[in-house]
Design an enzyme around this catalytic site. Sequence first.
Site, PDB file in Angstrom:
ATOM      1  N   ARG A 153     -13.255   6.359  -1.335  1.00 10.27           N
ATOM      2  CA  ARG A 153     -11.939   6.449  -0.670  1.00 10.27           C
ATOM      3  C   ARG A 153     -11.938   7.584   0.362  1.00 10.27           C
ATOM      4  O   ARG A 153     -12.538   8.629   0.138  1.00 10.27           O
ATOM      5  CB  ARG A 153     -10.831   6.644  -1.723  1.00 10.27           C
ATOM      6  CG  ARG A 153     -10.691   5.407  -2.597  1.00 10.27           C
ATOM      7  CD  ARG A 153      -9.654   5.603  -3.681  1.00 10.27           C
ATOM      8  NE  ARG A 153      -8.307   5.718  -3.158  1.00 10.27           N
ATOM      9  CZ  ARG A 153      -7.247   5.948  -3.935  1.00 10.27           C
ATOM     10  NH1 ARG A 153      -7.389   6.094  -5.237  1.00 10.27           N
ATOM     11  NH2 ARG A 153      -6.043   6.016  -3.407  1.00 10.27           N
ATOM     12  N   ARG A 209      -3.562  -1.660 -10.837  1.00 10.29           N
ATOM     13  CA  ARG A 209      -2.402  -2.452 -10.367  1.00 10.29           C
ATOM     14  C   ARG A 209      -2.783  -3.930 -10.193  1.00 10.29           C
ATOM     15  O   ARG A 209      -1.961  -4.815 -10.369  1.00 10.29           O
ATOM     16  CB  ARG A 209      -1.826  -1.861  -9.087  1.00 10.29           C
ATOM     17  CG  ARG A 209      -1.445  -0.391  -9.264  1.00 10.29           C
ATOM     18  CD  ARG A 209      -0.218   0.043  -8.544  1.00 10.29           C
ATOM     19  NE  ARG A 209      -0.043   1.490  -8.704  1.00 10.29           N
ATOM     20  CZ  ARG A 209       0.604   2.065  -9.711  1.00 10.29           C
ATOM     21  NH1 ARG A 209       1.199   1.349 -10.637  1.00 10.29           N
ATOM     22  NH2 ARG A 209       0.710   3.394  -9.788  1.00 10.29           N
ATOM     23  N   ARG A 235      -6.822  -3.719  -1.780  1.00 10.81           N
ATOM     24  CA  ARG A 235      -5.812  -4.526  -2.483  1.00 10.81           C
ATOM     25  C   ARG A 235      -5.393  -5.774  -1.697  1.00 10.81           C
ATOM     26  O   ARG A 235      -4.820  -6.700  -2.281  1.00 10.81           O
ATOM     27  CB  ARG A 235      -4.590  -3.651  -2.841  1.00 10.81           C
ATOM     28  CG  ARG A 235      -4.912  -2.664  -3.950  1.00 10.81           C
ATOM     29  CD  ARG A 235      -3.756  -1.745  -4.323  1.00 10.81           C
ATOM     30  NE  ARG A 235      -4.121  -0.940  -5.485  1.00 10.81           N
ATOM     31  CZ  ARG A 235      -3.474   0.141  -5.894  1.00 10.81           C
ATOM     32  NH1 ARG A 235      -2.404   0.566  -5.232  1.00 10.81           N
ATOM     33  NH2 ARG A 235      -3.876   0.803  -6.958  1.00 10.81           N
ATOM     34  N   SER A 250       2.156   9.559   4.196  1.00 10.21           N
ATOM     35  CA  SER A 250       1.398   9.672   2.939  1.00 10.21           C
ATOM     36  C   SER A 250       1.863  10.880   2.143  1.00 10.21           C
ATOM     37  O   SER A 250       1.792  12.022   2.616  1.00 10.21           O
ATOM     38  CB  SER A 250      -0.104   9.806   3.233  1.00 10.21           C
ATOM     39  OG  SER A 250      -0.774  10.311   2.097  1.00 10.21           O
ATOM     40  N   GLN A 258       0.394  11.962  -0.445  1.00  4.26           N
ATOM     41  CA  GLN A 258      -0.770  12.750  -0.864  1.00  4.26           C
ATOM     42  C   GLN A 258      -1.165  13.734   0.225  1.00  4.26           C
ATOM     43  O   GLN A 258      -1.464  14.899  -0.060  1.00  4.26           O
ATOM     44  CB  GLN A 258      -1.933  11.816  -1.221  1.00  4.26           C
ATOM     45  CG  GLN A 258      -1.640  11.000  -2.468  1.00  4.26           C
ATOM     46  CD  GLN A 258      -2.747  10.063  -2.873  1.00  4.26           C
ATOM     47  OE1 GLN A 258      -3.724   9.878  -2.134  1.00  4.26           O
ATOM     48  NE2 GLN A 258      -2.604   9.448  -4.020  1.00  4.26           N
ATOM     49  N   SER A 264       3.193   9.886 -10.466  1.00  2.00           N
ATOM     50  CA  SER A 264       3.253  10.906  -9.401  1.00  2.00           C
ATOM     51  C   SER A 264       3.910  12.187  -9.921  1.00  2.00           C
ATOM     52  O   SER A 264       3.453  13.299  -9.649  1.00  2.00           O
ATOM     53  CB  SER A 264       4.065  10.374  -8.214  1.00  2.00           C
ATOM     54  OG  SER A 264       3.418   9.271  -7.637  1.00  2.00           O
ATOM     55  N   ASP A 315       2.680   0.889  -3.585  1.00  2.00           N
ATOM     56  CA  ASP A 315       1.926   0.568  -4.807  1.00  2.00           C
ATOM     57  C   ASP A 315       2.414  -0.715  -5.478  1.00  2.00           C
ATOM     58  O   ASP A 315       1.763  -1.225  -6.400  1.00  2.00           O
ATOM     59  CB  ASP A 315       2.009   1.731  -5.809  1.00  2.00           C
ATOM     60  CG  ASP A 315       1.332   2.980  -5.266  1.00  2.00           C
ATOM     61  OD1 ASP A 315       0.499   2.848  -4.357  1.00  2.00           O
ATOM     62  OD2 ASP A 315       1.655   4.083  -5.742  1.00  2.00           O
ATOM     63  N   LYS A 371      -7.075   1.791  -1.180  1.00  2.00           N
ATOM     64  CA  LYS A 371      -6.573   2.243  -2.489  1.00  2.00           C
ATOM     65  C   LYS A 371      -7.718   2.122  -3.508  1.00  2.00           C
ATOM     66  O   LYS A 371      -8.878   2.092  -3.128  1.00  2.00           O
ATOM     67  CB  LYS A 371      -5.338   1.423  -2.882  1.00  2.00           C
ATOM     68  CG  LYS A 371      -4.149   1.613  -1.931  1.00  2.00           C
ATOM     69  CD  LYS A 371      -3.594   3.011  -2.003  1.00  2.00           C
ATOM     70  CE  LYS A 371      -2.362   3.164  -1.111  1.00  2.00           C
ATOM     71  NZ  LYS A 371      -1.866   4.533  -1.083  1.00  2.00           N
TER      72      LYS A 371
HETATM   73  O1  SPQ Z   1      -3.622   8.485  -7.178  1.00  2.00           O
HETATM   74  P1  SPQ Z   1      -4.022   7.197  -6.540  1.00  2.00           P
HETATM   75  O2  SPQ Z   1      -5.313   6.717  -7.129  1.00  2.00           O
HETATM   76  O3  SPQ Z   1      -4.126   7.287  -5.043  1.00  2.00           O
HETATM   77  O4  SPQ Z   1      -2.888   6.139  -6.934  1.00  2.00           O
HETATM   78  C1  SPQ Z   1      -2.036   5.220  -6.208  1.00  2.00           C
HETATM   79  C2  SPQ Z   1      -1.663   4.096  -7.260  1.00  2.00           C
HETATM   80  O5  SPQ Z   1      -1.616   2.911  -6.963  1.00  2.00           O
HETATM   81  O6  SPQ Z   1      -1.355   4.516  -8.373  1.00  2.00           O
HETATM   82  C3  SPQ Z   1      -2.663   4.637  -4.947  1.00  2.00           C
HETATM   83  F1  SPQ Z   1      -3.647   3.901  -5.110  1.00  2.00           F
HETATM   84  O7  SPQ Z   1      -0.780   5.812  -5.889  1.00  2.00           O
HETATM   85  C4  SPQ Z   1      -0.546   6.786  -4.860  1.00  2.00           C
HETATM   86  C5  SPQ Z   1       0.337   6.182  -3.771  1.00  2.00           C
HETATM   87  O8  SPQ Z   1      -0.221   5.050  -3.195  1.00  2.00           O
HETATM   88  C6  SPQ Z   1       0.144   7.956  -5.500  1.00  2.00           C
HETATM   89  C7  SPQ Z   1       0.813   8.863  -4.544  1.00  2.00           C
HETATM   90  C8  SPQ Z   1       1.260  10.202  -4.986  1.00  2.00           C
HETATM   91  O9  SPQ Z   1       1.465  10.418  -6.191  1.00  2.00           O
HETATM   92  O10 SPQ Z   1       1.454  11.065  -4.110  1.00  2.00           O
HETATM   93  C9  SPQ Z   1       1.078   8.481  -3.246  1.00  2.00           C
HETATM   94  C10 SPQ Z   1       0.666   7.189  -2.675  1.00  2.00           C
HETATM   95  O11 SPQ Z   1      -0.492   7.370  -1.869  1.00  2.00           O
HETATM   96  P2  SPQ Z   1      -0.384   7.828  -0.335  1.00  2.00           P
HETATM   97  O12 SPQ Z   1      -1.798   7.776   0.171  1.00  2.00           O
HETATM   98  O13 SPQ Z   1       0.478   6.820   0.334  1.00  2.00           O
HETATM   99  O14 SPQ Z   1       0.156   9.168  -0.302  1.00  2.00           O
END
Ligand code: SPQ
Length: 449
Positions: free
Chosen positions: A141, A409, A367, A186, A188, A40, A336, A363
């Site tokens: 996704r 993962r 999962r 979230s 993201q 991240s 994660d 994800k």
């Molecule tokens: O980037 P990606 O593919 O979504 O990766 C994952 C992971 O397991 O590495 C999720 F599948 O991590 C996300 C995490 O679940 C990374 C992240 C971030 O860097 O902001 C936030 C998390 O997702 P979210 O949807 O909860 O914000």
Amino acid sequence: MSAAVLILETQENASHNLIIQRPPAGLSIQGRIKVPGDKSISHRALMLGAIAECETQIQGLLLGEDPRSTANCFRVLGAEISELNTEFVRVKGIGLGNFQEPFDVLNVGNSGTTIRLMLGLLASHPGRFFTVTGDDSLRSRPMSRVVKPLQQMAAEIWGRKGNSLAPLAIQGQALKPIHYHSPIASAQVKSCILLAGLNTEGQTTFTEPALSRDHSERMLRAFGAELSIDPETNSVTVTGNAKLYGQKVIVPGDISSAAFWLVAGAIVPGSDLVVENVGVNPTRTGVLEALSMMGADIELENQREVTGEPVADLRVCSSQLKSCTIAGDIIPRLIDEIPILAVAAAFAQGTTIIRDAAELRVKESDRITVMAQQLNQMGAKVTQLPDGMEITGGTPLMGAEVDSYTDHRIAMSLAIAALNASGTTTIHRAEAAAISYPNFTKTLVEVCR
Ligand code: SPQ
């Protein structure tokens, strides 16, 4: 002392099977290791470096496939990013609002973080047109979680299934600020809206139902953005028309990668392992709290702060684990790590309940379904719940043919389960680990004694 036999089998399509054979006399997990840089933080250092004025220097960047996708996209958008390595990466930023319009489609590969965060920046670049896509997993996704709030800010985005699936087309616009109340916690979605707000006149606020990882907030402040945070309501406000300035970022080891070794050390009898230099930001340490509830013996040593992020060395010794319930506000702080916590639960006494984690279904794979099916294939007792799993531990696991479903993962969680399963386990499509942990198999060989 005996080590597990590890074999990497390359298939015709360049996919790998990882074969793990546990010696009948058993093994233990020993040593002092380092895990690769936090994924991240690596994404954010590359992105903020690219939109800042002046130069950003990054030490400890993760060389996994996901940050490589981010670097490639931002190079196409105009930033100068030196060759990626863990020692030193230089990013010459182009300043906010200055993206070049690419001649071709931006490809984010497998990385949800890249596409969702980048969308906030692309949508707020008036006069430029962008197209974005990714691999099979990425294209299935949900993107509506970021498309909808961006549309409320007047963004123009098109895609399949009501603009919710990549490939996406974006006509950059001058956006208007909003206060967005997100239905999901979230990082993201939060980061996407904050990044869109950076290049938007006025104040943009994001509120979430529980606190998600706060790396964007920490790094945005360090790069000079004006941010106010209300911890009572989990709200962040960013002031638009910002100017960011390049910084030195030292990326700590990824706690999500460390989690595999913490569980290996906890479940394999006779283990004693130290994982050095791990990021222990409180918005990421839910896994330590869950393992502590399960009776794991984990100590934090040498706690310190490195470029705005808390860091520690983590020592784990094996112990008999017990079941627990993992639900509620802790979920975004360990989302994660749930696949590897499911492995821990399979070796714990009693029934572990995981709830409020429906996000796991969208994800890199579903999962919940994949972990339940693959662990059951090894003899575990896992029942799927709509938003989690019920895992009754204590049944010895047996080696089996299992599949990562191309999810990094899942691949690594199954490898750790195999260390404590009798006989031989074959993990199909184990190459997926390289998304976040390129040297996973090498470290696995090092720690098995
Ligand atoms: O980037 P990606 O593919 O979504 O990766 C994952 C992971 O397991 O590495 C999720 F599948 O991590 C996300 C995490 O679940 C990374 C992240 C971030 O860097 O902001 C936030 C998390 O997702 P979210 O949807 O909860 O914000």
